[in-house]
Design an enzyme around this catalytic site. Structure first.
Site, short mmCIF file in Angstrom:
data_model
loop_
_atom_site.label_atom_id
_atom_site.label_comp_id
_atom_site.label_asym_id
_atom_site.label_seq_id
_atom_site.Cartn_x
_atom_site.Cartn_y
_atom_site.Cartn_z
N HIS A 47 0.82 -1.20 0.00
CA HIS A 47 0.00 0.00 0.00
C HIS A 47 0.86 1.26 0.00
O HIS A 47 1.01 1.95 1.03
CB HIS A 47 -0.95 -0.01 1.20
CG HIS A 47 -2.12 -0.91 1.00
ND1 HIS A 47 -2.85 -1.43 2.05
CD2 HIS A 47 -2.69 -1.39 -0.13
CE1 HIS A 47 -3.83 -2.20 1.56
NE2 HIS A 47 -3.73 -2.17 0.24
N CYS A 102 3.28 -12.07 2.34
CA CYS A 102 4.28 -12.01 3.41
C CYS A 102 4.25 -13.31 4.21
O CYS A 102 3.16 -13.78 4.59
CB CYS A 102 3.98 -10.83 4.33
SG CYS A 102 5.03 -10.80 5.80
N HIS A 130 -10.13 -4.83 4.71
CA HIS A 130 -8.69 -4.78 4.43
C HIS A 130 -8.30 -6.05 3.68
O HIS A 130 -8.76 -7.15 4.03
CB HIS A 130 -7.90 -4.66 5.73
CG HIS A 130 -6.43 -4.39 5.51
ND1 HIS A 130 -5.54 -5.39 5.20
CD2 HIS A 130 -5.72 -3.23 5.54
CE1 HIS A 130 -4.33 -4.86 5.06
NE2 HIS A 130 -4.42 -3.56 5.25
N GLU A 132 -5.81 -7.96 3.69
CA GLU A 132 -5.26 -9.05 4.50
C GLU A 132 -6.38 -9.82 5.20
O GLU A 132 -6.34 -11.06 5.27
CB GLU A 132 -4.27 -8.50 5.54
CG GLU A 132 -3.58 -9.62 6.32
CD GLU A 132 -2.69 -9.12 7.44
OE1 GLU A 132 -2.62 -9.81 8.48
OE2 GLU A 132 -2.07 -8.04 7.29
#
Length: 316
Positions: A47, A102, A130, A132
């Site tokens: 981001h 990640c 979001h 994630e």
């Protein structure tokens, strides 16, 4: 000669890129080198608009969904992680894809999948929408996970079987806020299964601790990062809680309102985990053009974590 006002800059360390961001960017660069342009990337790789623009100039095309990608070009999945249906669909279409999730987000994915397999319902602490959170909730079948955003959510959740619960968290949350939510859950459900190691990543924790250390001495705190960067937004909040008189998120030096500096002699400066160091140096340079600047490093932790890109990506 005009005398410029003095300004002390307290520079947070650690700040900026974390190992997961470094790895994700490197994966896109290597993919372009290996296959040539264009390489598609599902969602912003990290981001930060400056990072995204640089990769676009190299030949990356950023899209929101796999449907926007052609079958015959490689696609990279962003560092935030994706629902398991995304790589499954890419495989069905026989696409070449690289997962840049990640490793610390992948750890949360594996926890969620394990809990579902063991018949536990997972309470995921995070922010709705979001990427994630979307990716983590997409690791299990519907109905096996509930999102908890606030202490109030934790206080009123009524699980079907209170004896079969686990919790996990988004990796970029406020450490203090999350601790409060977890404490509420543990008080209500003493046997709730918890992560063996905290889900909030080392980089998020370290950057928040660094900001806390300098905020109490800062008249003004600037955090460099994008508005859609969760970890950057949390740093702004942590600074205010830590004693900074004012705290703002800026994308770069160009976004600074110099009126903020009225009556400011000490500036605290940090950067979110997806903001490049060039932006930090740009802010310092902009300050030097207006003030007599002294920079003091405030070091609260040393980071030596490295996450490597897949080895096969660098092979011809």
């Amino acid at each position: 000669m005009e005398t410029r006002p003095a300004l002390t800059i307290l520079l947070a360390s650690p700040r900026g890129f974390c190992a997961g961001v470094d790895r994700a960017i490197h994966i896109v660069e290597q993919a372009i080198e290996k296959w040539g342009a264009p390489v598609y990337v599902r969602h912003e790789i990290v981001h930060n608009r400056h990072v995204v623009s640089r990769l676009e100039n190299l030949g990356a095309i950023f899209v929101e969904e796999l449907d926007d990608c052609p079958d015959d070009r490689p696609v990279v999945f962003s560092a935030h992680g994706v629902p398991k249906a995304v790589p499954a669909e890419a495989a069905r279409r026989e696409m070449t894809y690289v997962d840049a999730t990640c490793p610390l987000v992948s750890k949360v994915h594996m926890e969620a999948a394990r809990h579902a397999k063991n018949g536990l319902h997972t309470l995921l602490i995070g922010h709705a929408g979001h990427p994630e959170v979307v990716g983590t909730m997409g690791q299990t079948n519907d109905g096996t996970m509930t999102l908890i955003e606030t202490v109030e959510d934790a206080a009123k959740i009524q699980p079907q079987d209170p004896g079969k619960l686990a919790y996990a968290t988004q990796t970029t949350l406020s450490v203090d806020d999350t601790a409060e939510i977890v404490a509420t859950l543990k008080k209500r459900f003493p046997n709730i299964n918890e992560p063996a190691k905290d889900d909030i990543c080392y980089a998020t924790t370290n950057r928040q601790e660094a900001v806390k250390a300098l905020a109490q001495n800062a008249d003004l705190m600037l955090v460099i990062g994008s508005p859609n960067s969760s970890n950057s937004q949390r740093l702004v909040e942590v600074a205010l809680r830590g004693g900074a008189k004012k705290s703002y998120l800026v994308g770069s030096a160009e976004e600074i309102n110099w009126n903020w500096f009225d009556d400011v002699s000490t500036l605290g400066l940090s950067a979110g985990a997806s903001a490049p160091e060039t932006l930090v140096q740009g802010v310092i340079a902009a300050c030097r053009a207006r003030f007599d600047v002294e920079v003091k490093d405030v070091v609260t932790a040393e980071e030596n974590v490295v996450f490597h890109a897949p080895k096969w990506l660098s092979r011809a």
